[in-house]
Design an enzyme around this catalytic site. Structure first.
Site, mmCIF file in Angstrom:
data_model
loop_
_atom_site.group_PDB
_atom_site.id
_atom_site.type_symbol
_atom_site.label_atom_id
_atom_site.label_comp_id
_atom_site.label_asym_id
_atom_site.label_seq_id
_atom_site.Cartn_x
_atom_site.Cartn_y
_atom_site.Cartn_z
ATOM 1 C CG MET A 79 -1.942 -1.129 1.222
ATOM 2 S SD MET A 79 -3.012 -1.112 2.679
ATOM 3 C CE MET A 79 -4.009 0.358 2.351
ATOM 4 C CG HIS A 80 0.522 3.295 2.486
ATOM 5 N ND1 HIS A 80 -0.793 3.611 2.712
ATOM 6 C CD2 HIS A 80 0.859 2.387 3.442
ATOM 7 C CE1 HIS A 80 -1.231 2.943 3.762
ATOM 8 N NE2 HIS A 80 -0.256 2.187 4.209
ATOM 9 C CG ASP A 235 0.052 -5.345 1.680
ATOM 10 O OD1 ASP A 235 -0.754 -4.597 2.288
ATOM 11 O OD2 ASP A 235 1.278 -5.188 1.755
#
Length: 483
Positions: A79-80, A235
């Protein structure tokens, strides 16, 4: 019909081909590396993801005839990450990853703005996407000016697969641009981060069909199609699908590079003051909360590296029986910490060392320190009325029975170990691809795996570890004042 799950990780990509019953047919993996051009920086070239994906696809196609019956693909990603694209869809710079802390100043500035926490449901952490774009705005203005779209890593793979800019809710919830309660981009948050709505991808639920596999890829991969591409997931949300955690009271402990304690929630219960993450689930109308520590197995791997051992050798030295808390204390903050401290600059430490301290004492301290860090997240989740009858343990660290019994004892909750090794993000992603392609109800596909063993807390040692946890909690302010 067969279905493919793609788990785009920080160190490599893993592909899992499954049948209509979610049973594994075959898997393929390819590794790649992150670059660290400056302290605290962590970047990857998106072209490396595509090359790894194509190599893994070729392996599956060549070794498993069932690949030709592919009908659905789901992508789960770390992520991110900020993947900046120009108006032709080409990356303008390497993707800035989740564990990059360069934008801590920008994160604090965004976090202090009115309504940001209230709308996003979260603290703005340095690893989130919005502060990364603020950093680019300030330090790479020529790249910022050319940025037409910002995609998360999983959404970039979706773009490669479909040709469309599309992202799912669970992954997008970690940007600080999403109204997590309403599951839509927030103009207020975008304005706070100097971004525009047209720079965002189209939003879908993780179980929805985001698009179809491009004709060029159908030809290249030897498929007749159509192949549905699911919205996908971050995830950890995908891992929740892999172990069937979609209802209130269900959750897992993940001992990977980072440590995660995740609880599925039937409603939206943000608690940003605790540094918990409150994100959309891949399942429509559901959310999840999780506490994240940045160095879980990373701590054990670090100790193994400096002692010239491997992690299995270190944990084997401790024997089979859980021991009482050791005299050496370890703070697991090698890369800073998220829950509960939101501190990018704190670093780890050992205390209580003596001339009698040996390698096994350090190993015990590392395992206990990580377990106490997970207890921090557990206490924060309990404060939001999350309830746990038991948790499923996943991730590489779950191979250590000693560590699992230690965590079960410190949390006071039984930990169950799945009977199969295929239950993580790749399986969850494949299940999302199956849902998107068939239109089946998620409840019928996101089932709980068969459990081979449930490890109960050691009640005789509960109080001793409760006392040790109290000492661990007061260690943070003490060590922070010295750094």
């Amino acid at each position: 019909m067969t279905f493919l799950g793609v788990d785009l990780g920080t160190s490599g990509v893993r592909l899992l081909l499954v049948d209509e019953d979610s049973q594994p047919i075959g898997a393929a993996e390819r590794a790649y590396h992150a670059a660290h051009p400056h302290p605290g920086w962590s970047e990857q070239n998106p072209a490396d993801w595509i090359a790894a994906l194509e190599e893994a696809i070729a392996e599956l196609r060549d070794n498993y005839p069932q690949f030709s019956a592919l009908r659905g693909i789901g992508v789960a990603g770390h992520m991110h990450g900020a993947t900046l694209l120009n108006d032709a869809g080409r990356p303008l710079r390497p993707c800035i990853l989740w564990n990059d802390t360069r934008s801590h100043t920008e994160a604090a500035r965004l976090d202090a703005k009115d309504q940001v926490r209230a709308i996003s449901g979260n603290i703005v952490f340095p690893g989130f996407t919005a502060p990364k774009l603020e950093w680019v705005h300030e330090h790479e203005p020529e790249i910022y000016a050319k940025t037409a779209k910002v995609l998360l890593p999983a959404a970039y793979l979706n773009f490669y697969l479909t040709g469309d800019y599309v992202a799912d809710m669970s992954d997008s919830a970690g940007t600080s641009w999403l109204d997590v309660g309403r599951r839509t981009w927030s103009d207020t948050l975008l304005d706070a981060g100097n971004m525009r709505r047209d720079q965002m991808p189209r939003l879908v639920e993780g179980t929805e069909e985001a698009g179809r596999l491009r004709p060029a890829l159908l030809d290249a991969w030897g498929l007749t199609g159509p192949v549905s591409i699911a919205g996908g997931a971050g995830d950890n949300a995908a891992a929740a699908c892999g172990i069937g955690a979609q209802d209130e009271g269900q959750g897992f402990v993940s001992l990977g590079t980072s440590g995660v304690l995740l609880a599925s929630r039937a409603g939206y219960h943000p608690a940003p003051e605790t540094a918990l993450h409150t994100f959309c689930h891949t399942i429509p109308g559901r959310w999840y909360q999780m506490g994240v520590m940045l160095s879980a197995t990373d701590s054990l791997n670090w100790l193994a590296r400096i002692t010239g051992q491997n992690p299995i050798e270190l944990t084997t030295e401790l024997g089979q029986n859980l021991q009482k808390p050791g005299s050496v204390r370890y703070l697991p903050y090698l890369s800073g910490e998220r829950t509960p401290h939101n501190d990018a600059e704190i670093r780890g430490s050992f205390t209580g060392l003596s001339t009698e301290t040996g390698r096994s004492d350090l190993t015990r301290a590392v395992l206990e320190g990580v377990a106490f860090g997970l207890r921090d997240s557990f206490e924060a989740l309990v404060a939001t009325n999350a309830k746990f009858d038991q948790l499923i343990a996943i991730g590489g660290g779950s191979a250590s029975r000693y560590w699992i019994e230690l965590i079960a004892t410190i949390l006071g909750v039984p930990l169950s170990l799945p009977i199969s090794g295929e239950f993580g993000a790749a399986l969850g992603a494949a299940r999302l691809g199956m849902t998107a392609a068939t239109g089946a109800a998620p409840d019928s596909i996101m089932t709980i795996p068969e459990v081979r063993e449930t490890i109960e807390p050691d009640q005789a040692l509960r109080q001793a570890f409760d006392d040790a946890y109290d000492k661990f909690r007061v260690s943070y302010p003490a060590i922070r004042s010295c750094q």
